[in-house]
Design a protein around this motif. Structure first.
Motif, PDB file in Angstrom:
ATOM      1  N   LEU A   1      -2.274   7.078   8.070  1.00 38.20           N
ATOM      2  CA  LEU A   1      -1.650   7.548   6.921  1.00 38.20           C
ATOM      3  C   LEU A   1      -0.672   6.988   6.353  1.00 38.20           C
ATOM      4  CD1 LEU A   1      -2.521  11.383   7.711  1.00 38.20           C
ATOM      5  CD2 LEU A   1      -3.879   9.722   6.263  1.00 38.20           C
ATOM      6  N   ILE A   2       0.126   6.194   7.241  1.00 40.98           N
ATOM      7  CA  ILE A   2       1.533   5.731   6.924  1.00 40.98           C
ATOM      8  C   ILE A   2       1.262   4.285   7.176  1.00 40.98           C
ATOM      9  CG2 ILE A   2       3.888   5.207   7.178  1.00 40.98           C
ATOM     10  CD1 ILE A   2       4.197   8.079   7.892  1.00 40.98           C
ATOM     11  N   PRO A   3       0.877   3.224   6.000  1.00 43.71           N
ATOM     12  CA  PRO A   3       0.937   1.990   6.198  1.00 43.71           C
ATOM     13  C   PRO A   3       1.879   1.253   6.768  1.00 43.71           C
ATOM     14  CG  PRO A   3       0.224   2.588   3.983  1.00 43.71           C
ATOM     15  CD  PRO A   3       0.749   3.808   4.656  1.00 43.71           C
ATOM     16  N   GLY A   4       1.705   0.115   7.639  1.00 50.25           N
ATOM     17  CA  GLY A   4       2.748  -0.730   8.214  1.00 50.25           C
ATOM     18  C   GLY A   4       3.032   0.086   9.543  1.00 50.25           C
ATOM     19  N   ALA A   5       3.535  -0.659  10.345  1.00 46.85           N
ATOM     20  CA  ALA A   5       3.890  -0.271  11.812  1.00 46.85           C
ATOM     21  C   ALA A   5       5.016   0.416  11.888  1.00 46.85           C
ATOM     22  CB  ALA A   5       3.960  -1.578  12.651  1.00 46.85           C
TER      23      ALA A   5
ATOM     24  N   ASP B   1       8.291  21.736   4.086  1.00 45.64           N
ATOM     25  CA  ASP B   1       8.332  20.560   3.260  1.00 45.64           C
ATOM     26  C   ASP B   1       7.877  19.263   3.880  1.00 45.64           C
ATOM     27  OD1 ASP B   1       8.883  19.326   0.772  1.00 45.64           O
ATOM     28  OD2 ASP B   1      11.212  19.431   1.186  1.00 45.64           O
ATOM     29  N   VAL B   2       7.856  18.278   3.045  1.00 45.70           N
ATOM     30  CA  VAL B   2       7.561  16.853   3.723  1.00 45.70           C
ATOM     31  C   VAL B   2       8.147  15.995   2.644  1.00 45.70           C
ATOM     32  CG1 VAL B   2       5.884  14.985   4.139  1.00 45.70           C
ATOM     33  CG2 VAL B   2       5.370  17.185   4.641  1.00 45.70           C
ATOM     34  N   GLU B   3       8.886  15.178   3.295  1.00 46.64           N
ATOM     35  CA  GLU B   3       9.939  14.248   2.635  1.00 46.64           C
ATOM     36  C   GLU B   3       9.608  12.678   3.259  1.00 46.64           C
ATOM     37  OE1 GLU B   3      13.992  15.146   2.940  1.00 46.64           O
ATOM     38  OE2 GLU B   3      13.644  16.920   1.643  1.00 46.64           O
TER      39      GLU B   3
ATOM     40  N   MET C   1       0.875  -1.306   0.013  1.00 47.77           N
ATOM     41  CA  MET C   1       0.009  -0.043  -0.029  1.00 47.77           C
ATOM     42  C   MET C   1       0.767   1.145   0.104  1.00 47.77           C
ATOM     43  SD  MET C   1      -3.218   0.544   2.602  1.00 47.77           S
ATOM     44  CE  MET C   1      -4.524   1.411   1.934  1.00 47.77           C
ATOM     45  N   ALA C   2       0.563   2.023  -0.933  1.00 47.06           N
ATOM     46  CA  ALA C   2       1.583   3.397  -1.091  1.00 47.06           C
ATOM     47  C   ALA C   2       0.874   4.229  -0.101  1.00 47.06           C
ATOM     48  CB  ALA C   2       1.340   3.816  -2.426  1.00 47.06           C
ATOM     49  N   VAL C   3       2.102   5.206   0.458  1.00 47.91           N
ATOM     50  CA  VAL C   3       1.941   6.484   0.928  1.00 47.91           C
ATOM     51  C   VAL C   3       1.412   7.537   0.312  1.00 47.91           C
ATOM     52  CG1 VAL C   3       3.171   8.073   2.435  1.00 47.91           C
ATOM     53  CG2 VAL C   3       3.857   5.728   2.581  1.00 47.91           C
ATOM     54  N   GLN C   4       0.307   8.178   1.017  1.00 53.25           N
ATOM     55  CA  GLN C   4      -0.382   9.259   0.362  1.00 53.25           C
ATOM     56  C   GLN C   4       0.051  10.584   0.913  1.00 53.25           C
ATOM     57  OE1 GLN C   4      -2.734   8.644  -2.113  1.00 53.25           O
ATOM     58  NE2 GLN C   4      -2.564   6.530  -1.735  1.00 53.25           N
ATOM     59  N   LEU C   5       1.272  10.842   0.073  1.00 52.63           N
ATOM     60  CA  LEU C   5       2.079  12.150   0.784  1.00 52.63           C
ATOM     61  C   LEU C   5       1.208  13.408   0.544  1.00 52.63           C
ATOM     62  CD1 LEU C   5       4.754  12.231   1.748  1.00 52.63           C
ATOM     63  CD2 LEU C   5       5.603  12.993  -0.658  1.00 52.63           C
ATOM     64  N   ASP C   6       0.225  13.784  -0.303  1.00 50.81           N
ATOM     65  CA  ASP C   6      -0.740  14.800  -0.382  1.00 50.81           C
ATOM     66  C   ASP C   6      -1.687  14.764   0.968  1.00 50.81           C
ATOM     67  OD1 ASP C   6       0.303  15.552  -2.777  1.00 50.81           O
ATOM     68  OD2 ASP C   6      -1.287  14.658  -3.891  1.00 50.81           O
ATOM     69  N   GLU C   7      -2.074  13.504   1.347  1.00 58.19           N
ATOM     70  CA  GLU C   7      -3.010  13.537   2.694  1.00 58.19           C
ATOM     71  C   GLU C   7      -2.054  13.843   3.883  1.00 58.19           C
ATOM     72  OE1 GLU C   7      -5.875  10.366   3.460  1.00 58.19           O
ATOM     73  OE2 GLU C   7      -5.456   9.903   1.388  1.00 58.19           O
ATOM     74  N   ILE C   8      -0.687  13.399   3.830  1.00 60.82           N
ATOM     75  CA  ILE C   8       0.229  13.544   4.967  1.00 60.82           C
ATOM     76  C   ILE C   8       0.407  15.165   5.085  1.00 60.82           C
ATOM     77  CG2 ILE C   8       2.536  13.164   5.622  1.00 60.82           C
ATOM     78  CD1 ILE C   8       2.237  10.225   4.633  1.00 60.82           C
ATOM     79  N   ARG C   9       0.779  15.618   3.970  1.00 66.91           N
ATOM     80  CA  ARG C   9       1.074  17.106   3.773  1.00 66.91           C
ATOM     81  C   ARG C   9       0.040  17.960   4.282  1.00 66.91           C
ATOM     82  NH1 ARG C   9       3.148  16.965  -0.853  1.00 66.91           N
ATOM     83  NH2 ARG C   9       5.241  17.051  -0.298  1.00 66.91           N
ATOM     84  N   ALA C  10      -1.375  17.469   3.952  1.00 64.47           N
ATOM     85  CA  ALA C  10      -2.538  18.395   4.179  1.00 64.47           C
ATOM     86  C   ALA C  10      -2.530  18.299   6.002  1.00 64.47           C
ATOM     87  CB  ALA C  10      -3.774  17.857   3.475  1.00 64.47           C
ATOM     88  N   THR C  11      -2.553  16.812   6.395  1.00 66.14           N
ATOM     89  CA  THR C  11      -2.597  16.888   7.925  1.00 66.14           C
ATOM     90  C   THR C  11      -1.560  17.492   8.460  1.00 66.14           C
ATOM     91  OG1 THR C  11      -3.419  14.755   7.393  1.00 66.14           O
ATOM     92  CG2 THR C  11      -2.576  15.313   9.475  1.00 66.14           C
ATOM     93  N   ALA C  12      -0.249  17.489   8.059  1.00 63.81           N
ATOM     94  CA  ALA C  12       0.771  18.472   8.655  1.00 63.81           C
ATOM     95  C   ALA C  12       0.514  19.768   8.521  1.00 63.81           C
ATOM     96  CB  ALA C  12       2.109  17.954   7.912  1.00 63.81           C
ATOM     97  N   GLN C  13      -0.019  20.236   7.643  1.00 59.01           N
ATOM     98  CA  GLN C  13      -0.277  21.657   7.508  1.00 59.01           C
ATOM     99  C   GLN C  13      -1.331  22.088   8.461  1.00 59.01           C
ATOM    100  OE1 GLN C  13      -1.464  22.082   3.513  1.00 59.01           O
ATOM    101  NE2 GLN C  13       0.210  23.100   3.103  1.00 59.01           N
ATOM    102  N   ARG C  14      -2.394  21.257   8.757  1.00 61.99           N
ATOM    103  CA  ARG C  14      -3.399  21.537   9.764  1.00 61.99           C
ATOM    104  C   ARG C  14      -2.761  21.349  11.208  1.00 61.99           C
ATOM    105  NH1 ARG C  14      -6.667  16.911   8.815  1.00 61.99           N
ATOM    106  NH2 ARG C  14      -6.159  15.905  10.844  1.00 61.99           N
ATOM    107  N   VAL C  15      -2.018  20.624  11.257  1.00 62.72           N
ATOM    108  CA  VAL C  15      -1.669  20.356  12.831  1.00 62.72           C
ATOM    109  C   VAL C  15      -0.396  21.196  13.019  1.00 62.72           C
ATOM    110  CG1 VAL C  15      -0.015  18.903  14.190  1.00 62.72           C
ATOM    111  CG2 VAL C  15      -1.815  17.531  13.130  1.00 62.72           C
ATOM    112  N   ALA C  16       0.474  21.703  12.068  1.00 60.90           N
ATOM    113  CA  ALA C  16       1.322  23.060  12.163  1.00 60.90           C
ATOM    114  C   ALA C  16       0.528  24.267  12.519  1.00 60.90           C
ATOM    115  CB  ALA C  16       2.057  23.078  11.056  1.00 60.90           C
ATOM    116  N   ALA C  17      -0.510  24.516  11.783  1.00 58.26           N
ATOM    117  CA  ALA C  17      -1.267  25.709  12.170  1.00 58.26           C
ATOM    118  C   ALA C  17      -1.929  25.709  13.433  1.00 58.26           C
ATOM    119  CB  ALA C  17      -2.508  25.671  11.093  1.00 58.26           C
ATOM    120  N   SER C  18      -2.357  24.608  14.226  1.00 63.17           N
ATOM    121  CA  SER C  18      -2.836  24.676  15.315  1.00 63.17           C
ATOM    122  C   SER C  18      -1.684  24.771  16.347  1.00 63.17           C
ATOM    123  CB  SER C  18      -3.419  23.290  15.881  1.00 63.17           C
ATOM    124  OG  SER C  18      -2.322  22.220  15.888  1.00 63.17           O
TER     125      SER C  18
END
Length: 193
Positions: free
Chosen positions: A96-100, A25-27, A1-18
């Motif tokens: 958001l990141i499949p696997g443990a 950037d996200v890598e 299962m692939a990592v959805q970097l756009d979803e992760i980026r959007a979530t990071a922006q939301r948490v960062a704003a709080s």
């Protein structure tokens, strides 16, 4: 299962704003084992303005000498730790990141940060930058100089601001070079300390 970097980026922006932070950037790197998610954050524009005002008044003692306050992200170790705790929890809850197993790293973008968006070029006008282009400009793909202007998607670099090396030394026939933002493969600030 692939990592959805756009979803992760959007979530990071939301948490960062709080946390009064902005996502820079996200890598995501690695394979099945040893996966690393790197997140670069800085203080929000309002918080950076407060830092710059304090620096101008001489109330911030731990700024490196000779470094303009605008170049600093203003992020502390504590900011990164608190953001990492909250963001890591959201990543795990929303799966958001499949696997443990993965490592989450959070830091400031640093003094020699990447320039990724048009807003970065506007913000850092007057700074020394290093640019690599997709296609050669004046028979060279690597340029270094002072970013004097950014408008209409074109950055203008003053080459006389820094001693040119290698092919750039031979390619310099003028004191400035204009490079289209669409031709920029990568760019970053160069620390002037």
């Amino acid at each position: 299962m692939a990592v959805q970097l756009d979803e992760i980026r959007a979530t990071a922006q939301r948490v960062a704003a709080s946390h009064n932070l902005e996502l820079v950037d996200v890598e995501f790197q690695g394979g099945v084992k040893f996966r690393t998610l790197r997140v670069y954050v800085e203080k929000s524009a309002e918080e950076r303005a407060k830092l710059a005002a304090l620096a101008a008044e001489g109330k911030v003692e731990d700024l490196p000498k000779g470094v303009p306050a605008e170049m600093l992200s203003g992020v502390t170790h504590e900011d990164c730790a608190v953001f990492a705790q909250d963001f890591g929890t959201v990543l795990d809850v929303e799966d958001l990141i499949p696997g443990a197993e993965y490592t989450l790293e959070v830091s400031s973008p640093g003094l020699e940060r990447k320039l990724l968006r048009a807003e970065d070029y506007i913000r850092f006008q007057g700074s020394v930058i290093k640019v690599q282009t997709f296609t050669p400009v004046n028979k060279n793909r690597h340029w270094q100089g002072r970013l004097t202007q950014f408008s209409d998607g074109v950055l203008t670099i003053d080459l006389s601001a820094i001693k040119q090396k290698g092919k750039a030394k031979k390619a310099v026939t003028e004191e400035t070079i204009a490079i289209s933002l669409t031709n920029v493969e990568k760019a970053n600030l160069v620390a002037e300390i």
